[in-house]
Design a protein around this motif. Sequence first.
Motif, PDB file in Angstrom:
ATOM      1  N   LEU B 142      44.962 -65.799  40.251  1.00 35.48           N
ATOM      2  CA  LEU B 142      44.698 -65.439  38.854  1.00 35.48           C
ATOM      3  C   LEU B 142      45.999 -65.172  38.110  1.00 35.48           C
ATOM      4  O   LEU B 142      46.185 -65.598  36.962  1.00 35.48           O
ATOM      5  CB  LEU B 142      43.812 -64.186  38.785  1.00 35.48           C
ATOM      6  CG  LEU B 142      42.310 -64.432  38.912  1.00 35.48           C
ATOM      7  CD1 LEU B 142      41.545 -63.115  38.971  1.00 35.48           C
ATOM      8  CD2 LEU B 142      41.807 -65.291  37.741  1.00 35.48           C
ATOM      9  N   ILE B 145      47.696 -68.329  37.244  1.00 35.03           N
ATOM     10  CA  ILE B 145      47.070 -68.997  36.093  1.00 35.03           C
ATOM     11  C   ILE B 145      47.503 -68.305  34.801  1.00 35.03           C
ATOM     12  O   ILE B 145      47.883 -68.952  33.819  1.00 35.03           O
ATOM     13  CB  ILE B 145      45.529 -68.994  36.226  1.00 35.03           C
ATOM     14  CG1 ILE B 145      45.105 -69.826  37.459  1.00 35.03           C
ATOM     15  CG2 ILE B 145      44.866 -69.553  34.979  1.00 35.03           C
ATOM     16  CD1 ILE B 145      43.631 -69.737  37.814  1.00 35.03           C
ATOM     17  N   GLU B 146      47.489 -66.972  34.845  1.00 40.49           N
ATOM     18  CA  GLU B 146      47.917 -66.209  33.659  1.00 40.49           C
ATOM     19  C   GLU B 146      49.382 -66.456  33.324  1.00 40.49           C
ATOM     20  O   GLU B 146      49.774 -66.508  32.153  1.00 40.49           O
ATOM     21  CB  GLU B 146      47.694 -64.704  33.889  1.00 40.49           C
ATOM     22  CG  GLU B 146      46.255 -64.278  33.632  1.00 40.49           C
ATOM     23  CD  GLU B 146      45.949 -62.904  34.219  1.00 40.49           C
ATOM     24  OE1 GLU B 146      46.903 -62.135  34.470  1.00 40.49           O
ATOM     25  OE2 GLU B 146      44.753 -62.620  34.456  1.00 40.49           O
ATOM     26  N   ASN B 148      50.761 -69.076  33.656  1.00 36.97           N
ATOM     27  CA  ASN B 148      50.851 -70.469  33.233  1.00 36.97           C
ATOM     28  C   ASN B 148      51.606 -71.364  34.231  1.00 36.97           C
ATOM     29  O   ASN B 148      52.143 -72.404  33.867  1.00 36.97           O
ATOM     30  CB  ASN B 148      51.501 -70.561  31.848  1.00 36.97           C
ATOM     31  CG  ASN B 148      50.877 -71.683  31.040  1.00 36.97           C
ATOM     32  OD1 ASN B 148      49.752 -72.107  31.334  1.00 36.97           O
ATOM     33  ND2 ASN B 148      51.597 -72.169  30.045  1.00 36.97           N
ATOM     34  N   LYS B 151      47.401 -74.520  37.604  1.00 37.67           N
ATOM     35  CA  LYS B 151      46.309 -75.161  36.859  1.00 37.67           C
ATOM     36  C   LYS B 151      45.092 -74.233  36.832  1.00 37.67           C
ATOM     37  O   LYS B 151      45.001 -73.301  37.629  1.00 37.67           O
ATOM     38  CB  LYS B 151      45.877 -76.446  37.598  1.00 37.67           C
ATOM     39  CG  LYS B 151      46.922 -77.498  37.732  1.00 37.67           C
ATOM     40  CD  LYS B 151      46.348 -78.804  38.265  1.00 37.67           C
ATOM     41  CE  LYS B 151      46.137 -78.788  39.772  1.00 37.67           C
ATOM     42  NZ  LYS B 151      46.290 -80.132  40.388  1.00 37.67           N
ATOM     43  N   GLN B 152      44.143 -74.569  35.960  1.00 35.34           N
ATOM     44  CA  GLN B 152      42.850 -73.893  36.004  1.00 35.34           C
ATOM     45  C   GLN B 152      42.105 -74.384  37.239  1.00 35.34           C
ATOM     46  O   GLN B 152      41.739 -75.556  37.324  1.00 35.34           O
ATOM     47  CB  GLN B 152      42.019 -74.219  34.755  1.00 35.34           C
ATOM     48  CG  GLN B 152      42.545 -73.592  33.478  1.00 35.34           C
ATOM     49  CD  GLN B 152      42.316 -72.074  33.426  1.00 35.34           C
ATOM     50  OE1 GLN B 152      41.504 -71.540  34.169  1.00 35.34           O
ATOM     51  NE2 GLN B 152      43.063 -71.388  32.573  1.00 35.34           N
ATOM     52  N   ILE B 153      41.900 -73.513  38.211  1.00 32.89           N
ATOM     53  CA  ILE B 153      41.197 -73.909  39.434  1.00 32.89           C
ATOM     54  C   ILE B 153      40.061 -72.914  39.696  1.00 32.89           C
ATOM     55  O   ILE B 153      40.002 -71.848  39.087  1.00 32.89           O
ATOM     56  CB  ILE B 153      42.143 -73.879  40.661  1.00 32.89           C
ATOM     57  CG1 ILE B 153      43.145 -72.712  40.489  1.00 32.89           C
ATOM     58  CG2 ILE B 153      42.867 -75.186  40.865  1.00 32.89           C
ATOM     59  CD1 ILE B 153      43.315 -71.871  41.657  1.00 32.89           C
ATOM     60  N   ASP B 154      39.181 -73.290  40.599  1.00 35.17           N
ATOM     61  CA  ASP B 154      38.151 -72.362  41.058  1.00 35.17           C
ATOM     62  C   ASP B 154      38.840 -71.353  41.981  1.00 35.17           C
ATOM     63  O   ASP B 154      39.185 -71.662  43.124  1.00 35.17           O
ATOM     64  CB  ASP B 154      37.061 -73.136  41.816  1.00 35.17           C
ATOM     65  CG  ASP B 154      35.926 -72.219  42.285  1.00 35.17           C
ATOM     66  OD1 ASP B 154      36.209 -71.054  42.640  1.00 35.17           O
ATOM     67  OD2 ASP B 154      34.778 -72.673  42.301  1.00 35.17           O
ATOM     68  N   VAL B 155      39.076 -70.146  41.472  1.00 35.39           N
ATOM     69  CA  VAL B 155      39.890 -69.156  42.174  1.00 35.39           C
ATOM     70  C   VAL B 155      39.270 -68.755  43.521  1.00 35.39           C
ATOM     71  O   VAL B 155      39.969 -68.697  44.536  1.00 35.39           O
ATOM     72  CB  VAL B 155      40.123 -67.921  41.278  1.00 35.39           C
ATOM     73  CG1 VAL B 155      40.690 -66.761  42.075  1.00 35.39           C
ATOM     74  CG2 VAL B 155      41.070 -68.278  40.142  1.00 35.39           C
ATOM     75  N   THR B 158      39.457 -71.719  46.041  1.00 29.64           N
ATOM     76  CA  THR B 158      40.840 -72.012  46.443  1.00 29.64           C
ATOM     77  C   THR B 158      41.393 -70.912  47.336  1.00 29.64           C
ATOM     78  O   THR B 158      42.048 -71.193  48.346  1.00 29.64           O
ATOM     79  CB  THR B 158      41.733 -72.191  45.197  1.00 29.64           C
ATOM     80  OG1 THR B 158      41.106 -73.134  44.335  1.00 29.64           O
ATOM     81  CG2 THR B 158      43.114 -72.694  45.574  1.00 29.64           C
ATOM     82  N   LYS B 207      50.878 -76.591  37.556  1.00 31.50           N
ATOM     83  CA  LYS B 207      50.486 -77.317  36.342  1.00 31.50           C
ATOM     84  C   LYS B 207      51.222 -78.631  36.208  1.00 31.50           C
ATOM     85  O   LYS B 207      52.383 -78.729  36.540  1.00 31.50           O
ATOM     86  CB  LYS B 207      50.832 -76.439  35.125  1.00 31.50           C
ATOM     87  CG  LYS B 207      49.708 -75.505  34.771  1.00 31.50           C
ATOM     88  CD  LYS B 207      49.785 -75.125  33.313  1.00 31.50           C
ATOM     89  CE  LYS B 207      48.386 -75.098  32.710  1.00 31.50           C
ATOM     90  NZ  LYS B 207      48.376 -74.582  31.351  1.00 31.50           N
TER      91      LYS B 207
END
Lengths: 207, 207
Positions: B142, B145-146, B148, B151-155, B158, B207
């Motif tokens: 998380l 992702i924050e 940056n 990528k946006q993934i299923d946390v 994953t 990303k």
Amino acid sequence: MKSKELSRADVVDKRMQILCAAQRCFARYGFAKTTLDDIAAGVGMKKASLYYYYKNKESIFQDVIEYESNELLNLLNEKMATCSNAIEKLLMFAHARLEYLRKTINLHELSVQVLLEVKPIIDRLFQDFQRKQLEVLQKILLEGIEQNIFKQIDVNQTASAILSVLEAVVLKEFQSAEIHSASDIDYNKLQKQLDTILTLMIDGLKK
Amino acid sequence: MKSKELSRADVVDKRMQILCAAQRCFARYGFAKTTLDDIAAGVGMKKASLYYYYKNKESIFQDVIEYESNELLNLLNEKMATCSNAIEKLLMFAHARLEYLRKTINLHELSVQVLLEVKPIIDRLFQDFQRKQLEVLQKILLEGIEQNIFKQIDVNQTASAILSVLEAVVLKEFQSAEIHSASDIDYNKLQKQLDTILTLMIDGLKK
């Protein structure tokens, strides 16, 4: 011509019947508890006749493992021939391996169950089987680099890392405390997990 | 004040001595073969006195596993506090786990050895330990992702895939036919392999 003498084709056919019976026995009873009588009964012959084809249980086991390994390698090559690029091939490699495990009385259950019992035989055969799988993976990775899809990576090290992950995650599932036999395995869950892992690794390989 | 009565601190201290002795015994003899006499001897007390602190071997074992799990989680949090971003944290997570295994009479050897023997106890404790590790990994992902970086993934998926790989590769190494005790493990080779795998996965997360 002696009527008792068996043709080469008959011997091959009978050996195959013995291997199939042995495969079922090993999977059901484990290596140590399987007797030559069990295997002979599975083919509908006497133990004495079995000795015509195999000198002992170890040599049957060795042929079972070798037969299963080759069957899987043939399946892999066949499936991968239908793929258009290295990424598809990598995913197909993982899928076909797992599918093979699911469909057959499987190599890995056998090997986990008897690993310590038949260590010397397994060691040599497994090294050979792993080497062949590594060669397949190395070829895929090289192809991906040539196709300009994958980054320049250490092909040997990466192939070994990928194979290790595929083997390890399956082994872990088989060793899970909840699982007592191959039929307890949730292959869909396992496939999904391998896909998540492999997709991350493939994304990491991409240029 | 009764001179025989032990203070709370004394009890805690003695329990810790018992856990350390038990840890050594379990690692050396396995769970089944370790006796309460062995453990008592390791602390320099009689078995009868041991019963003052623990009612049986299972409850000692439970505390050993819990103690080791917490020690590892504390170490992880401590080490990760020194990292500046999510990628460093992920690598640190993997390194610290392996380093812990190497330095202590380790949790995993214990668990492989006794997995089937003490299945009911292990199951509950391991689920708890895994859940805590998953929470750490989810937090890292998380954060990435924050920040940056990822990528946006299923946390959840994953985190579970990463933990599964880390556990599985170590388990596979412990189960390797060549390895008979924790000291046979080539940690440098294992670390290098985990690094290759994790680096690919991290590159896949970027990303």
